[in-house]
Scaffold this active site. Structure first.
Site, short mmCIF file in Angstrom:
data_model
loop_
_atom_site.label_atom_id
_atom_site.label_comp_id
_atom_site.label_asym_id
_atom_site.label_seq_id
_atom_site.Cartn_x
_atom_site.Cartn_y
_atom_site.Cartn_z
N GLU A 126 -7.69 -13.00 7.69
CA GLU A 126 -7.48 -14.45 7.73
C GLU A 126 -7.31 -14.99 9.14
O GLU A 126 -7.39 -16.21 9.35
CB GLU A 126 -6.25 -14.82 6.89
CG GLU A 126 -6.40 -14.61 5.40
CD GLU A 126 -7.39 -15.57 4.76
OE1 GLU A 126 -7.78 -16.56 5.41
OE2 GLU A 126 -7.80 -15.33 3.61
N GLU A 169 -3.85 8.93 1.24
CA GLU A 169 -2.57 8.55 1.85
C GLU A 169 -1.73 9.76 2.24
O GLU A 169 -0.81 9.66 3.06
CB GLU A 169 -1.76 7.65 0.93
CG GLU A 169 -1.14 8.32 -0.27
CD GLU A 169 -0.19 7.37 -1.02
OE1 GLU A 169 1.01 7.69 -1.08
OE2 GLU A 169 -0.65 6.34 -1.52
#
Length: 302
Positions: free
Chosen positions: A85, A116
């Site tokens: 953004e 992960e």
């Protein structure tokens, strides 16, 4: 290897929601809403640490460094959302705020098995973007123990880069590594262990504050107007016109004319109108002021 999750607040069982499965729909939602209300208060308690992180990010930007997020699962996706953004909202280069997720792009939409848990992928991902001492690394992990994030933070520390840990568990592994520890402790989740809920909301609020604070301190906001917004669609073209009007009290025609003259640069258009300058003069004044509108106007004694 057995992992003791009982020591993690985010893995605790919430007494307020133990019977949520037998409540009415409205009662169920009220329990969730009541728990969500605790999130902003938890974030409020860690504003001093967020302040440190924002100041470190601004200092990195000033010397050409970057803000890098890294995380896995929900934490990684939140980093990607925040980073993506920045260019349309603040006109930043796409390489200034970068988000890494364990498992790469495939993991944005679905889990990548064991990614992960890797102690090498985080380091590889940082090396692939030429991470250096001028950058700031924010490791995001609700649990505070994700191996991918731990390894990335350790690598960043080895380069003497500034490191930030964002976790919802006090005293977690990543807080012991990082220079700055941001720990909004939101308590046990409504659905036990579902850290995409309160923990995820807390992480989103903090990430909003990191980039918004850094962009304001970098001169990308005038008053509360996003004066570096890029006009990539018709709505944003109109928003630019509105921003210039709100900043200068001019009419729509003058705002549109100024924006057209400077190829849609809100900052330049605002200085043009307020200082009664042409595009070149306004642009030069802004450059001398480091992109800060108020400093530019002060130079012109407006």
């Amino acid at each position: 290897m057995e992992i003791d999750l009982s020591i993690l607040t985010t893995e605790g069982r919430n007494a307020q929601s133990e019977n949520i499965d037998i409540l009415s729909t409205e009662q169920m939602l009220r329990v969730i809403n009541t728990e969500d209300q605790k999130v902003a208060l938890a974030v409020e308690k860690v504003i001093p640490a967020i302040t440190q992180a924002v100041d470190a990010i601004v200092a990195a930007f000033q010397k050409g460094g970057r803000l890098i997020y890294c995380g896995a699962g929900t934490s990684g996706r939140l980093g990607i959302l925040d980073a993506s953004e920045c260019p349309p909202t603040y006109g930043t280069p796409r390489e200034q705020v970068v988000a890494l997720i364990a498992g790469g792009n495939e993991a944005i939409l679905q889990a990548v098995e064991n990614a992960e848990d890797s102690l090498t992928l985080g380091v590889e991902d940082l090396k692939n973007i030429q991470f250096c001492a001028d950058d700031v690394l924010v490791g995001i992990a609700a649990s505070g123990r994700t191996p991918y994030v731990v390894a990335a933070l350790n690598y960043a520390k080895s380069l003497h880069a500034t490191t930030v840990a964002l976790t919802c568990n006090q005293g977690s592994q990543i807080t012991q590594i990082a220079d700055i520890a941001i720990m909004p402790v939101v308590g046990a989740e409504v659905v036990t262990g579902s850290s995409r809920m309160k923990a995820g909301t807390a992480q989103k609020l903090v990430l909003n504050m990191l980039t918004t604070g850094a962009m304001i301190r970098s001169g990308k906001v005038f008053g509360n107007l996003m004066v570096d917004v890029e006009a990539t669609n018709q709505k944003l073209v109109q928003r630019q016109i509105n921003i210039v009007m709100q900043a200068t009290d001019c009419d729509p025609a003058i705002a549109a004319q100024a924006l057209e003259a400077c190829q849609g640069n809100c900052k330049t258009a605002i200085v043009m109108v307020l200082a009664n300058l042409n595009e070149q003069q306004a642009s030069e004044l802004l450059n001398e002021a480091g992109g800060f509108i108020r400093r530019a106007l002060a130079k012109k004694d407006i």
